[in-house]
Design a protein around this motif. Structure first.
Motif: not given
Length: 866
Positions: A477-491, A493-503
């Protein structure tokens, strides 16, 4: 060509037993020869639909053909992914009946329906008279090694439906027939409720009669009886399935195993054991599970009045082709179970005085306590069709909503019990309601009250029931929330603000970076796809997360279904208590319904007498609902005064009067109050009616022959304790013949049968019978003549109609005045020349005599009047 021959040597045609060998192979195969229900049919399939030149029997198609071989007489719906597919001749049928596109697979005709819409399409196929075999995937295609395992899990026929979406609230009977030397044994089964009824029939004609009074959707019978039954069933549009001899063997052991008993002697089945055994085996085959049935209920003539189809139709007892009826008037029931029981009660009046008075006792208790009746009816509004829910549980086809409906039903049991306990007369019913509160709590503590989504999605089982399920649901149920946190963490870490996680379904979860910033991707990123404007990557952490999500989804599906199944298995332990509860609720509904209707329509409690039939200001329960002012009438009969000759003009109310007499008698024997100011009613063993003029086109019988057949049945079956209601007997032939038959028949009924009889007729000559027999009395319907015409007063009085007023009725109907005047002239001429009254007078003076009784059972196909 040689290769094609080799392929087709192994190819099995869908219907019948035909296998194509090399001698049947042509250069171009345009024909499939099918055998269905033993009749050869030929379907011309063009080269585009079925090119046998390139056809290959793949493993999947071989699997289909092997399964189809076992279900030749059914349409096979074969599950392939998200669709149920039909092939070859089945595809042509499905395409035509369901009006869906015909396609092809491996050059074979194919038609498919979405799996989620199966029930909608299934209903259309079954309603069209087809047997349908449902073949399911028995394993996850993603996990299968080689061809997916498939099996037929259900064979659907009109008489074996248990799915709520495919049924109405009415009973759905399958009739199982078996002919012995002297009679026909009949088993009626409602698969959706488990009801089993045993009935003995004398001949094939009685089968048609029984079908007309019960809702039969399917017949099963032995092969040697099939042709006889098919001719009867066709006239009613009923599906017939013939069974081989195996179904009728080892019947005692089959019944023992089905009911879990060591002996079936107490069932008192006799020869009916064979059709019951066939029914059990047939249900085992179609449902792919052991049949779950209630104990058989035998329709004994000593307990229930036998109503023939003519009486059911003439008295308008149940919905049919004649509009309003007794069932519709009386049916204010609150539950589906109660409405089914009400129809059963109407069609099966009681003959036992104690049982009738028991019903009247309970109805009176509700009738006298209006507040209680209204309170109980409010509670009944919250009762669901638990009779069918129980059976779906037994067949492992219950859904979460069924269990919630069951829980909601159990919640109102205590209030019903408490309310009934306030009335001393109803204490026996209150004390009989089983206590299953622990079951209600089990359901309540396991399932959410509001059902969202499908079973297996994790939204059915309450939080806290399973710690393991809760953990996997939390992750899912909280997969989207965890993915959002992962996406923010990667942005970050990499400095790439347009990075996004999808499926997507091809790559699963991925990281997408615009083309211009792809060079900034860390070395830990693995490129998986290049697009025009972006690059897609994955990481070890993202793959690990994906595996957890997929595992969580699978685990949630498995755990939720397992917990639900365990709950269903627990509920099954309460089957007997729940069935008893369903029966009690049904009777409470019927009793309170009778009381409610009786108070609403001003009915009175009838008294049960030995001989006296006395009704003061009686009314027709149906007609009075649809007229502004109904004129009530009396009736009095006893052991001495037992026949009335009723004369009067058309439209005066003769037919209404005799029907109301029959309905008041019947309502008494079903345990209902009756429309009258006072009623004292004897118990009749049967009510016979002969009314109206109609032919029987299906059997080629004229109006008069149909009339005489019905009269012959009455004269053969009526007893001293019967009620016979006749309307216009003899008018289907010449006047002299008609009077002669009516006169002789009246004498026979009076002298030999000696039952209570009302004979409505336009033959005023019959009124002379009252001068020869003390127990025959003349009645007529009062008419007032005015200068403007006749007024029908609808009041039944002693006397004889002076004339029929047929011409006056024709004038009221709107015939041209010139025709009316000419008819009067012709009538005067005929009356002057007719000497029928003189002849009747001679008969009256010297030829009144008894007719020797020759009452016998009527051989099938032969008509006897006396």
């Amino acid at each position: 060509m040689q290769n094609n021959t080799r392929n087709y040597h192994r190819f099995k045609i869908a219907y019948g037993c035909c296998i194509i060998d090399s001698r049947q192979v042509l250069s171009i195969f345009d024909l499939l020869i099918n055998i269905k229900y033993g009749v050869k049919r030929m379907n011309h399939l063009n080269q585009e639909l079925f090119s046998t030149r390139n056809f290959k029997v793949t493993p999947m198609m071989k699997q289909y053909l092997d399964i189809k071989e076992k279900y030749k007489d059914a349409i096979l719906l074969f599950r392939l992914g998200d669709f149920y597919e039909a092939f070859f001749d089945d595809a042509l049928t499905v395409s035509k009946v369901l009006n869906i596109v015909l396609t092809k697979r491996q050059d074979a005709p194919m038609a498919g329906i979405p799996y989620h819409a199966l029930e909608n399409y299934l209903k259309k196929l079954v309603d069209s008279g087809f047997k349908v075999a449902i073949c399911e995937q028995m394993e996850d295609p993603a996990l299968a090694k080689g061809i997916v395992k498939r099996e037929v899990t259900r064979v659907v026929t009109p008489g074996t439906l248990i799915e709520d979406e495919l049924l109405t609230t009415e009973s759905n009977y399958m009739m199982s027939l078996y002919a012995s030397e002297n009679d026909i044994q009949c088993i009626l089964t409602d698969t959706s409720t488990g009801e089993v009824i045993v009935k003995k029939l004398d001949n094939v004609n009685e089968i048609a009669d029984f079908i007309q009074t019960h809702k039969i959707s399917q017949i099963i019978c032995p092969e040697d009886f099939y042709n006889d039954i098919l001719s009867v069933a066709r006239s009613f549009g009923i599906f017939v399935d013939k069974l081989d001899e195996w179904y009728y063997t080892n019947e005692e052991q089959t019944i023992k195993e089905a009911y879990g008993v060591v002996s079936i002697e107490h069932f008192e089945l006799g020869k009916a054991a064979k059709p019951l055994s066939a029914t059990i085996k047939y249900l085992n085959y179609t449902l792919n599970k052991n049949a779950k049935l209630k104990f058989p209920k035998i329709l004994e003539e000593s307990i229930y009045m036998n109503l023939d189809s003519a009486t059911v139709e003439n008295l308008s007892l149940i919905p049919g082709d004649k509009g309003k009826n007794l069932y519709d008037v009386l049916n204010r029931t609150k539950t589906p179970m109660g409405s089914r029981l009400l129809k059963w009660v109407i069609l099966h009046p009681l003959k036992d005085k104690n049982e009738i008075e028991k019903r009247l006792w309970y109805v009176e208790a509700f009738f006298e306590d209006t507040l209680l009746t209204n309170e109980i009816r409010e509670y009944l509004d919250g009762i669901y069709d638990i009779e069918r829910i129980i059976n779906r549980l037994e067949y492992d086809s219950a859904k979460p909503k069924d269990l919630i409906s069951l829980k909601n039903t159990l919640e109102v049991l205590q209030p019903i019990r408490d309310a009934l306990s306030t009335n001393e007369k109803l204490l026996p019913i209150a004390d009989s309601i089983p206590n299953v509160d622990d079951l209600r709590l089990k359901i309540e503590n396991t399932l959410y009250q509001e059902i969202e989504g499908e079973l297996g999605e994790g939204k059915i089982i309450r939080h806290g029931v399973s710690k393991e399920l809760d953990e996997y649901r939390e992750l899912l149920y909280h997969a989207n929330e965890k993915l959002k946190n992962f996406e923010e963490k990667e942005k970050h870490k990499t400095g790439i603000q347009k990075l996004k996680v999808s499926f997507n379904n091809v790559f699963g979860y991925y990281i997408e970076i615009p083309k211009g910033q792809a060079k900034l991707a860390p070395e830990s990123y693995t490129r998986i796809q290049t697009l025009v404007n972006a690059e897609r990557f994955t990481t070890a952490e993202l793959k690990d997360f994906e595996q957890k999500i997929l595992a969580a989804k699978e685990k949630v599906d498995i755990l939720e279904k397992m917990i639900f199944k365990n709950l269903c298995d627990e509920i099954k332990q309460y089957t007997q208590e729940l069935r008893k509860l369903a029966e009690l609720i049904s009777w409470i509904d019927v009793y309170s319904n009778f009381a409610y209707v009786s108070r609403l329509y001003n009915y009175v409690k009838p008294e049960i007498s030995d001989e006296e039939f006395k009704v003061l200001r009686g009314r027709h329960p149906v007609v009075e609902r649809f007229v502004e002012e109904f004129v009530p009438n009396d009736i009095y009969m006893d052991s001495t005064l037992r026949m009335f000759i009723l004369t009067g003009p058309n439209m005066s109310g003769k037919s209404t009067y005799i029907r109301q007499v029959g309905l008041i008698a019947l309502m008494t024997q079903i345990g209902c109050f009756v429309p009258a100011d006072f009623a004292k009613i004897p118990i009749f063993d049967r009510i016979f009616t002969r009314m109206g003029a109609r032919d029987d086109i299906s059997t080629g019988k004229s109006t008069f022959l149909t009339e005489m057949n019905e009269v012959a049945l009455i004269l053969a079956k009526a007893t001293k304790n019967s009620l016979v209601l006749l309307d216009e007997v003899g008018r289907g032939t010449s006047t002299f013949d008609g009077i002669s038959i009516a006169w002789a028949m009246s004498e026979y009924i009076y002298n030999e049968i000696k039952c209570k009889t009302i004979f409505a007729t336009h033959f005023t000559e019959l009124t002379e019978l009252s001068e020869g027999y003390n127990g025959i009395k003349n009645l007529t319907v009062d008419v007032k003549e005015t200068t403007d015409g006749v007024i029908f007063l609808h009041k039944v009085i002693e006397g004889v109609a002076d004339r029929s007023y047929g011409i006056e009725v024709a004038a009221i109907a709107g015939l041209p005045e010139s025709i009316i005047e000419r008819a009067k002239e012709i009538l005067n001429i005929i009356v002057e020349k007719s000497d029928i009254e003189k002849k009747v007078g001679i008969l009256k003076e010297g030829q009144m005599k008894k007719i020797k009784s020759t009452r016998k059972s009527i051989p099938e196909g032969q008509m006897k009047l006396f």
